[in-house]
Structure formats: C-alpha cells, structure tokens
Design a protein around this motif. Structure first.
Motif, short mmCIF file in Angstrom:
data_model
loop_
_atom_site.label_atom_id
_atom_site.label_comp_id
_atom_site.label_asym_id
_atom_site.label_seq_id
_atom_site.Cartn_x
_atom_site.Cartn_y
_atom_site.Cartn_z
N TYR A 39 0.83 -1.20 0.00
CA TYR A 39 0.00 0.00 0.00
C TYR A 39 0.87 1.26 0.00
CZ TYR A 39 -3.09 3.69 1.53
OH TYR A 39 -3.76 4.88 1.62
N VAL A 40 1.86 1.33 0.86
CA VAL A 40 2.73 2.51 0.93
C VAL A 40 3.47 2.69 -0.39
CG1 VAL A 40 4.74 3.54 2.06
CG2 VAL A 40 2.95 2.46 3.43
N ARG A 41 3.96 1.59 -0.98
CA ARG A 41 4.67 1.68 -2.27
C ARG A 41 3.74 2.25 -3.34
NH1 ARG A 41 6.76 -3.05 -2.31
NH2 ARG A 41 8.71 -2.30 -1.46
N GLN A 42 2.51 1.76 -3.37
CA GLN A 42 1.53 2.26 -4.34
C GLN A 42 1.24 3.74 -4.10
OE1 GLN A 42 -2.18 0.10 -4.52
NE2 GLN A 42 -3.20 1.84 -5.39
N GLU A 43 1.08 4.14 -2.86
CA GLU A 43 0.81 5.54 -2.55
C GLU A 43 1.96 6.46 -2.99
OE1 GLU A 43 -2.72 5.56 -2.06
OE2 GLU A 43 -2.02 7.30 -0.92
N LEU A 44 3.17 5.97 -2.91
CA LEU A 44 4.33 6.77 -3.31
C LEU A 44 4.45 6.89 -4.83
CD1 LEU A 44 7.02 5.43 -0.84
CD2 LEU A 44 5.97 7.69 -0.84
#
Length: 123
Positions: A39-44
């Motif tokens: 999720y964090v990777r996608q948000e970045l």
C-alpha cells in the motif's frame, strides 16, 4: 522523512509509519500483514482509488442504483470518472452486477451496479 498512512487494502486499517527517501521505502512499522508495504509503495508511486456512488433510474421501484468500479483507478482520474458516471441515466430494471459503463475512460475498470432495481408498479 517519516510519513504516516492508514492502510486501506484490508479491513485491519493499520496505522503505518514509513521511513521514506524519495520514492524508496527504508522501513515500515505498524503493518499487521504484508499488504501494508504494498500500500505505501503504491501511494508513493501511483495512488489508486475505487469509487462508489449512485446513478438515477427512471421507472424504478427506487430512484437510484448504487454503483462501484470493478478495479481501482488512478487517484488523479476520480473526478473525470465521476463526471462520466453523472452522464448516465438508466431505465428499470437494473440487475445486480450489470455493467453500466464498460472500460470507463479507458482505465481498465467497469462501472457496475451493486444493487438490483425493479420496475415501479402502478396500482
């Protein structure tokens, strides 16, 4: 730099704290499952969202049908997709799972009905 996120991938809704440099994740704390890192990777890199809204139904036993997307879309395209959905007016009956807009704006997501709407009875 440290950033805080609330993961929306699964029902856990983990409060995440990520150490980030540019678009690289150095460390993540607070994730109850492996989806938090994704999720964090996608948000970045490419934030994605799903949309749930409703569409007018003429001659239906209720005036609106709830709809959602079959796949998440880029966050930046949300308003354009909502504007496409606003253009639609349906006539009853509407079936659960009926595709209302196929491949909306070429984003590889269909707008589908999440409720069934029958024809209004006249007495």
């Amino acid at each position: 730099m440290k950033k805080e996120y609330t993961c929306i991938i699964c029902p856990n809704g983990c409060e995440l704290e990520a150490e980030i440099e540019g678009t690289e994740i150095i460390a993540i704390e607070g994730a109850a499952c492996s989806k938090g890192t994704d999720y964090v990777r996608q948000e970045l890199v490419d934030p994605q969202r799903n949309i749930a809204t409703s569409v007018l139904v003429a001659n239906g036993d209720i005036p609106l049908v709830s709809v959602r997307l079959s796949n998440p879309i880029p966050k930046a395209e949300i308003f354009a997709v909502v504007n496409e959905i606003k253009k639609v007016k349906l006539t009853a009956p509407v079936m659960l799972g009926q595709v209302i807009i196929k491949n909306v704006l070429g984003l590889n997501a269909d707008v589908i009905a999440t409720k069934q709407v029958g024809v209004k009875r006249v007495s």
